[in-house]
Design a protein around this motif. Sequence first.
Motif, PDB file in Angstrom:
ATOM      1  N   ILE A   7       0.843  -1.198   0.000  1.00 52.16           N
ATOM      2  CA  ILE A   7       0.000   0.000   0.000  1.00 52.16           C
ATOM      3  C   ILE A   7       0.882   1.253   0.000  1.00 52.16           C
ATOM      4  N   ALA A   8       1.932   1.214   0.809  1.00 55.06           N
ATOM      5  CA  ALA A   8       2.858   2.356   0.811  1.00 55.06           C
ATOM      6  C   ALA A   8       3.515   2.531  -0.560  1.00 55.06           C
ATOM      7  N   LEU A   9       3.932   1.432  -1.176  1.00 51.55           N
ATOM      8  CA  LEU A   9       4.536   1.525  -2.506  1.00 51.55           C
ATOM      9  C   LEU A   9       3.538   2.021  -3.546  1.00 51.55           C
ATOM     10  N   LEU A  10       2.272   1.598  -3.415  1.00 56.59           N
ATOM     11  CA  LEU A  10       1.243   2.075  -4.344  1.00 56.59           C
ATOM     12  C   LEU A  10       1.073   3.585  -4.239  1.00 56.59           C
ATOM     13  N   LEU A  11       1.062   4.085  -3.015  1.00 55.91           N
ATOM     14  CA  LEU A  11       0.906   5.525  -2.833  1.00 55.91           C
ATOM     15  C   LEU A  11       2.094   6.283  -3.417  1.00 55.91           C
ATOM     16  N   VAL A  12       3.284   5.747  -3.201  1.00 57.35           N
ATOM     17  CA  VAL A  12       4.474   6.408  -3.744  1.00 57.35           C
ATOM     18  C   VAL A  12       4.470   6.378  -5.264  1.00 57.35           C
ATOM     19  N   GLY A  30       8.760   8.314 -17.283  1.00 57.90           N
ATOM     20  CA  GLY A  30       9.738   7.240 -17.264  1.00 57.90           C
ATOM     21  C   GLY A  30       9.963   6.625 -15.913  1.00 57.90           C
ATOM     22  N   LEU A  31       9.272   7.037 -14.858  1.00 62.59           N
ATOM     23  CA  LEU A  31       9.498   6.497 -13.526  1.00 62.59           C
ATOM     24  C   LEU A  31       8.208   5.997 -12.881  1.00 62.59           C
ATOM     25  N   GLY A  32       7.180   6.867 -12.841  1.00 63.80           N
ATOM     26  CA  GLY A  32       5.979   6.533 -12.098  1.00 63.80           C
ATOM     27  C   GLY A  32       5.200   5.369 -12.669  1.00 63.80           C
ATOM     28  N   VAL A  33       4.944   5.392 -13.999  1.00 66.17           N
ATOM     29  CA  VAL A  33       4.116   4.344 -14.609  1.00 66.17           C
ATOM     30  C   VAL A  33       4.787   2.966 -14.534  1.00 66.17           C
ATOM     31  N   PRO A  34       6.083   2.815 -14.899  1.00 62.26           N
ATOM     32  CA  PRO A  34       6.713   1.496 -14.763  1.00 62.26           C
ATOM     33  C   PRO A  34       6.710   1.002 -13.311  1.00 62.26           C
ATOM     34  N   ARG A  59       4.908  -2.441 -11.813  1.00 63.60           N
ATOM     35  CA  ARG A  59       5.606  -3.461 -11.027  1.00 63.60           C
ATOM     36  C   ARG A  59       4.915  -3.702  -9.688  1.00 63.60           C
ATOM     37  N   VAL A  60       4.454  -2.613  -9.071  1.00 61.54           N
ATOM     38  CA  VAL A  60       3.766  -2.764  -7.788  1.00 61.54           C
ATOM     39  C   VAL A  60       2.448  -3.519  -7.968  1.00 61.54           C
ATOM     40  N   VAL A 119       1.148  -6.936  -6.256  1.00 63.69           N
ATOM     41  CA  VAL A 119      -0.163  -7.086  -5.608  1.00 63.69           C
ATOM     42  C   VAL A 119      -0.863  -8.338  -6.115  1.00 63.69           C
ATOM     43  N   ARG A 120      -0.800  -8.556  -7.428  1.00 65.99           N
ATOM     44  CA  ARG A 120      -1.443  -9.735  -7.998  1.00 65.99           C
ATOM     45  C   ARG A 120      -0.776 -11.020  -7.495  1.00 65.99           C
ATOM     46  N   SER A 121       0.544 -11.007  -7.401  1.00 61.88           N
ATOM     47  CA  SER A 121       1.242 -12.192  -6.886  1.00 61.88           C
ATOM     48  C   SER A 121       0.871 -12.458  -5.433  1.00 61.88           C
TER      49      SER A 121
END
Length: 377
Positions: free
Chosen positions: A28-33, A42-46, A50-51, A55-57
């Motif tokens: 959840i913290a990584l999703l918010l970041v 070039g940073l946020g979308v990739p 990955r996050v 989550v799916r895994s």
Amino acid sequence: MTWIRRACAAGGGLLLNAATGVAASALIALLLVSAALVPVAGLGVPLLRRVLALVRSLAGVQRAWVRRVLDPDPRPAPHESGPRRELAWLAVHAVTWPVPALVVWGLLAAFDYIYFRVNVVQTSILNTFSLSVSAAAIATITLAALPLIRTGQARLSALLLLPEATATARIRQLTESRAVVVDAQAAELRRIERDLHDGAQAKLIAIRMNLGLARDLRDPAEVRMMIDEAREIAGQALTDLRDLVRGVHPPVLADRGLAGAVEAAALLCPVPVEVEIDLPGRLEAPVESAVYFATAEALTNVAKHSGASRAWLRVSHAGGLLRVAVRDDGRGGADRAAGTGLRGIDRRLSAFDGRLVVRSPPGGPTELTMELPCALS
């Protein structure tokens, strides 16, 4: 002991659940970041992709754990949830995973408060024994609560991660109830066949034999005697057939509907029954028959097993749901696992997607509530 092994297995499952809970909080913290970094080219979308893959895994790990807890049978897995449900599960799981630790901590805190703050613990044998017994009780309650907590958390996760799990379980329940109904119908057909063979059929054969003998007799008195005997046997056969038909579908049910039929059944009950019926229409014939026989069985149980002095019968229909409540002031202690009467009622109702709720604490009172979804005509 089996329950200790079950508690240990539940404890291991809860540790895995706690691990996925910690991971859910971190994700959840990584999703918010990553969501905040989406405007950064070039940073946020990739990073967000990955996050979401993580989550799916993690949801897959939790989904496998839920299946092991709730449905260990090797059946095809239900349709899995989509990203929205997985994100919803992530938020819920991050909040609810500490519940087992909070329960155990609460029990230990209560123990500490009672014995080390309220009471002054002395080194006497009595206080030492009391402390040991209380500690054992706390440990027993904790071990007993672990499987319940594990099942509760698994069901909560299943609501979001296995949206078709409930439907699959329902289909299985309906399949099992259909098999029970088919068996019950086959047994009922065998009973009817046996009653016809041993009752009416045997009497009809006797009538035919008497009439055949009367035809060959020459003495009018003997002929009259054989005809009278045949007439008497015919009356008995007619009574047998009426009793058989009444057992299949009571005439009062066909003539007066469910309301009149249950009123008649209440009048025949040896225990005084107060009847209240709010049924503005008729039900379908199969539903009426099932509810009538279930109600009659419930009243029979009151008369035979409850030791009650009074009983109450309430029949109502509202919001597409038929509700029948049978209550008595008897000794209580009714258990569907201890006798065939309640199980028979349950089987009748399950064939129509109904259910039976039994409330019967020792000492009474006993209340049976039957509910069926149905429409009035």
